[in-house]
Design a protein around this motif. Structure first.
Motif, PDB file in Angstrom:
ATOM      1  N   ALA A  22       0.861  -1.281   0.154  1.00 55.62           N
ATOM      2  CA  ALA A  22       0.062  -0.034  -0.017  1.00 55.62           C
ATOM      3  C   ALA A  22       0.821   1.110   0.027  1.00 55.62           C
ATOM      4  O   ALA A  22       2.148   1.145   0.563  1.00 55.62           O
ATOM      5  CB  ALA A  22      -0.915   0.153   1.562  1.00 55.62           C
ATOM      6  N   VAL A  23       0.450   2.170  -0.818  1.00 58.36           N
ATOM      7  CA  VAL A  23       1.243   3.613  -0.451  1.00 58.36           C
ATOM      8  C   VAL A  23      -0.069   4.517   0.529  1.00 58.36           C
ATOM      9  O   VAL A  23      -1.099   4.431   0.407  1.00 58.36           O
ATOM     10  CB  VAL A  23       1.171   4.267  -1.896  1.00 58.36           C
ATOM     11  CG1 VAL A  23       1.584   5.800  -1.668  1.00 58.36           C
ATOM     12  CG2 VAL A  23       2.055   3.659  -2.639  1.00 58.36           C
ATOM     13  N   VAL A  24       0.366   5.144   1.615  1.00 62.21           N
ATOM     14  CA  VAL A  24      -0.415   5.599   2.669  1.00 62.21           C
ATOM     15  C   VAL A  24      -0.124   6.826   2.972  1.00 62.21           C
ATOM     16  O   VAL A  24       1.208   7.198   3.070  1.00 62.21           O
ATOM     17  CB  VAL A  24      -0.130   4.620   3.752  1.00 62.21           C
ATOM     18  CG1 VAL A  24      -1.265   5.361   5.024  1.00 62.21           C
ATOM     19  CG2 VAL A  24      -0.613   3.109   3.597  1.00 62.21           C
ATOM     20  N   GLY A  36      -2.947  -6.410  -3.521  1.00 60.03           N
ATOM     21  CA  GLY A  36      -2.774  -7.882  -2.675  1.00 60.03           C
ATOM     22  C   GLY A  36      -3.782  -7.775  -1.402  1.00 60.03           C
ATOM     23  O   GLY A  36      -4.777  -7.106  -1.363  1.00 60.03           O
ATOM     24  N   GLY A  37      -3.057  -8.394  -0.715  1.00 62.61           N
ATOM     25  CA  GLY A  37      -3.809  -8.368   0.687  1.00 62.61           C
ATOM     26  C   GLY A  37      -4.944  -9.414   0.774  1.00 62.61           C
ATOM     27  O   GLY A  37      -4.572 -10.612  -0.039  1.00 62.61           O
ATOM     28  N   GLY A  38      -5.924  -9.603   1.489  1.00 61.78           N
ATOM     29  CA  GLY A  38      -7.071 -10.669   1.394  1.00 61.78           C
ATOM     30  C   GLY A  38      -7.864 -10.642   2.766  1.00 61.78           C
ATOM     31  O   GLY A  38      -7.709  -9.562   3.651  1.00 61.78           O
ATOM     32  N   LEU A  43      -5.556  -4.466   4.061  1.00 66.97           N
ATOM     33  CA  LEU A  43      -4.617  -3.397   3.980  1.00 66.97           C
ATOM     34  C   LEU A  43      -5.068  -1.859   4.595  1.00 66.97           C
ATOM     35  O   LEU A  43      -4.336  -1.302   4.701  1.00 66.97           O
ATOM     36  CB  LEU A  43      -3.935  -3.361   2.612  1.00 66.97           C
ATOM     37  CG  LEU A  43      -3.287  -4.463   2.189  1.00 66.97           C
ATOM     38  CD1 LEU A  43      -2.974  -4.642   0.476  1.00 66.97           C
ATOM     39  CD2 LEU A  43      -1.733  -4.573   2.699  1.00 66.97           C
ATOM     40  N   GLY A  44      -6.336  -1.717   4.380  1.00 64.81           N
ATOM     41  CA  GLY A  44      -6.970  -0.686   5.110  1.00 64.81           C
ATOM     42  C   GLY A  44      -6.721  -0.537   6.477  1.00 64.81           C
ATOM     43  O   GLY A  44      -6.435   0.458   6.937  1.00 64.81           O
TER      44      GLY A  44
END
Length: 124
Positions: A22-24, A36-38, A43-44
């Protein structure tokens, strides 16, 4: 220069063992982009939580009178590495790149090197 989506795709394809990225914006805790993630890696939620990690480290450095900038933060879990790389460019002030790696399939040194390169090319 690469935008957020291109940078995330590059991270996910070049970092062996990448599970999510992620870009945060760490001033708000909002993810500007994720890949990605899941079910087991939201990722949030991770973006918001890692914002707190960065803020705590910055406060601690101020209390200790430490000078310099944070390059990256590593969190090691039993089966994962979590890398937080602060974006140093003027355009990226207040941003970080977050990468989750499968510890058994990744090369931490190479992942850090790749994040540094991608961070330098990121344009927001």
């Amino acid at each position: 220069m690469a935008n957020v989506e291109i940078s995330l795709k590059e991270i996910m394809t070049t970092a062996e063992g990448a599970m999510g990225a992620a870009v945060v914006d760490y001033t708000s805790g909002m993810a500007l982009g994720t890949m990605g993630g899941g079910k087991d890696l939201d990722l949030g939620v991770a973006a918001a939580g890692n914002t707190d990690v960065i803020r705590a480290k910055v406060r601690t450095m101020e209390h200790l009178g430490l000078k310099g900038e944070i390059e990256d933060i590593l969190i090691t879990l039993g089966s994962q590495y979590h890398l937080i790389r602060l974006v140093q460019s003027r355009q990226g002030t207040g941003l970080f790149i977050y990468l989750v790696l499968d510890r058994a399939r990744s090369n931490l040194a190479m992942a850090r090197h790749q994040l540094k390169r991608i961070e330098a090319e990121l344009e927001v």
